[in-house]
Design an enzyme around this catalytic site. Structure first.
Site, PDB file in Angstrom:
ATOM      1  N   CYS A  65      45.730  71.065  52.284  1.00  0.00           N
ATOM      2  CA  CYS A  65      45.201  71.456  53.587  1.00  0.00           C
ATOM      3  C   CYS A  65      44.324  72.699  53.429  1.00  0.00           C
ATOM      4  O   CYS A  65      44.566  73.547  52.566  1.00  0.00           O
ATOM      5  CB  CYS A  65      46.339  71.729  54.559  1.00  0.00           C
ATOM      6  SG  CYS A  65      47.296  70.265  55.008  1.00  0.00           S
ATOM      7  N   CYS A  70      45.777  76.269  53.237  1.00  0.00           N
ATOM      8  CA  CYS A  70      46.736  76.492  52.143  1.00  0.00           C
ATOM      9  C   CYS A  70      46.136  76.242  50.766  1.00  0.00           C
ATOM     10  O   CYS A  70      46.871  76.090  49.784  1.00  0.00           O
ATOM     11  CB  CYS A  70      47.959  75.597  52.343  1.00  0.00           C
ATOM     12  SG  CYS A  70      48.832  75.905  53.894  1.00  0.00           S
ATOM     13  N   CYS A  96      55.710  73.352  58.711  1.00  0.00           N
ATOM     14  CA  CYS A  96      54.380  72.794  58.951  1.00  0.00           C
ATOM     15  C   CYS A  96      54.150  71.573  58.058  1.00  0.00           C
ATOM     16  O   CYS A  96      53.675  70.529  58.516  1.00  0.00           O
ATOM     17  CB  CYS A  96      53.317  73.860  58.693  1.00  0.00           C
ATOM     18  SG  CYS A  96      51.637  73.345  59.117  1.00  0.00           S
ATOM     19  N   CYS A  97      54.514  71.694  56.776  1.00  0.00           N
ATOM     20  CA  CYS A  97      54.399  70.558  55.847  1.00  0.00           C
ATOM     21  C   CYS A  97      55.259  69.381  56.326  1.00  0.00           C
ATOM     22  O   CYS A  97      54.870  68.218  56.192  1.00  0.00           O
ATOM     23  CB  CYS A  97      54.835  70.968  54.448  1.00  0.00           C
ATOM     24  SG  CYS A  97      53.685  72.051  53.566  1.00  0.00           S
ATOM     25  N   CYS A 142      55.236  70.978  48.668  1.00  0.00           N
ATOM     26  CA  CYS A 142      55.344  70.737  50.111  1.00  0.00           C
ATOM     27  C   CYS A 142      56.553  69.888  50.437  1.00  0.00           C
ATOM     28  O   CYS A 142      56.953  69.782  51.589  1.00  0.00           O
ATOM     29  CB  CYS A 142      54.081  70.048  50.627  1.00  0.00           C
ATOM     30  SG  CYS A 142      53.792  68.430  49.890  1.00  0.00           S
TER      31      CYS A 142
END
Length: 262
Positions: A222, A225, A137-138, A250
């Site tokens: 984010c 997170c 996702c990162c 990340c």
């Protein structure tokens, strides 16, 4: 939530991050001078850009770039998953930098189709299921846009500080670890600053900052997170709190030649 203090017979007031943290080091003036010198060196390197995450440190650096009229561009990664408070600060930064043509602001977003496909395949909460999925996702939301932001740059400027975590304890003012692989230098002008130094500068210079800092969010990423921290927790405890401490990066600040997070 923010700290609330009240005296008998008096109205309660909400303590801000400035109230709680603004404590300059004894040698703060020397640190500030060193920071300005480092930014001047960065500006002289060639095409250079500042990575502004909209956190307290990066807002300080942007303020210094503007105060000294340095030709350092600024970029923000809008991941599509930021807090509403962060987006509001981004709008404020856009308006601010419109008055500073020497330091134009560029906002980079992830490739929308890649985000849609990832969420459709793995679900909204994929980052909680495994470190591999969180890093994927990162990769989509941060690393790919970062690559575009850094393309053609001779150097970039970050808000990394040694105090932020054990993995960052050796952060240098000028990091040459990326030079062989990318040709870029990384400047970390606040490397020696304490959290108290950061908030002292913000308070004295009325620097705009994310109100989440007032609610005990020292490190803001984010929304899914990031959480607030409690008394005694590590500075970055609110980032990816469900993971092992060693995995808490990340990928934006990884020393590639050592294979470790920085």
């Amino acid at each position: 939530m923010s700290a609330v203090t009240a005296l008998p017979g008096a109205e309660a007031y909400v303590a801000t991050a400035i109230d709680l943290h603004a404590r300059p080091s004894a040698n703060f003036d020397a640190k500030l001078h060193e920071t300005v010198v480092t930014l001047l060196k960065a500006a002289a390197t060639g095409p250079v850009t500042q990575a502004n995450s909209l956190g307290a440190e990066d807002m300080v650096i942007t303020h210094l770039i503007n105060a000294h009229q340095l030709p350092i561009g600024i970029f923000v990664l809008d991941t599509g998953a930021l807090h509403a408070e962060t987006l509001t600060l981004l709008d404020r930064l856009k308006a601010q930098q419109a008055a500073h043509p020497h330091a134009p602001l560029t906002v980079y977003q992830p490739q929308q189709q890649a985000v849609v496909q990832f969420v459709a395949r793995e679900g909204e909460g994929a980052m909680y299921r495994s470190i591999a999925l969180r890093k994927a996702c990162c990769g989509i939301r941060k690393l790919e846009p970062l690559a575009r932001a850094l393309a053609g740059q001779a150097a970039w400027v970050t808000g990394l500080r040694r105090e932020q975590s054990g993995a960052r304890a050796d952060v240098p003012l000028v990091d040459r670890s990326e030079q062989e692989s990318t040709g870029r230098l990384k400047y970390n002008p606040l490397a020696e600053w304490t959290w108290g130094d950061v908030w002292h500068y913000i308070g004295v210079n009325a620097v705009a900052y994310n109100p989440l800092h007032d609610a005990f969010y020292p490190s803001i990423g984010c929304a899914p997170c990031t959480r607030a921290i409690t008394l005694g927790e590590d500075f970055r405890a609110g980032r990816w709190w469900w993971e092992d401490e060693a995995a808490k990066e990340c990928g934006l600040h990884v020393k590639k030649e050592e294979g470790i997070a920085a």
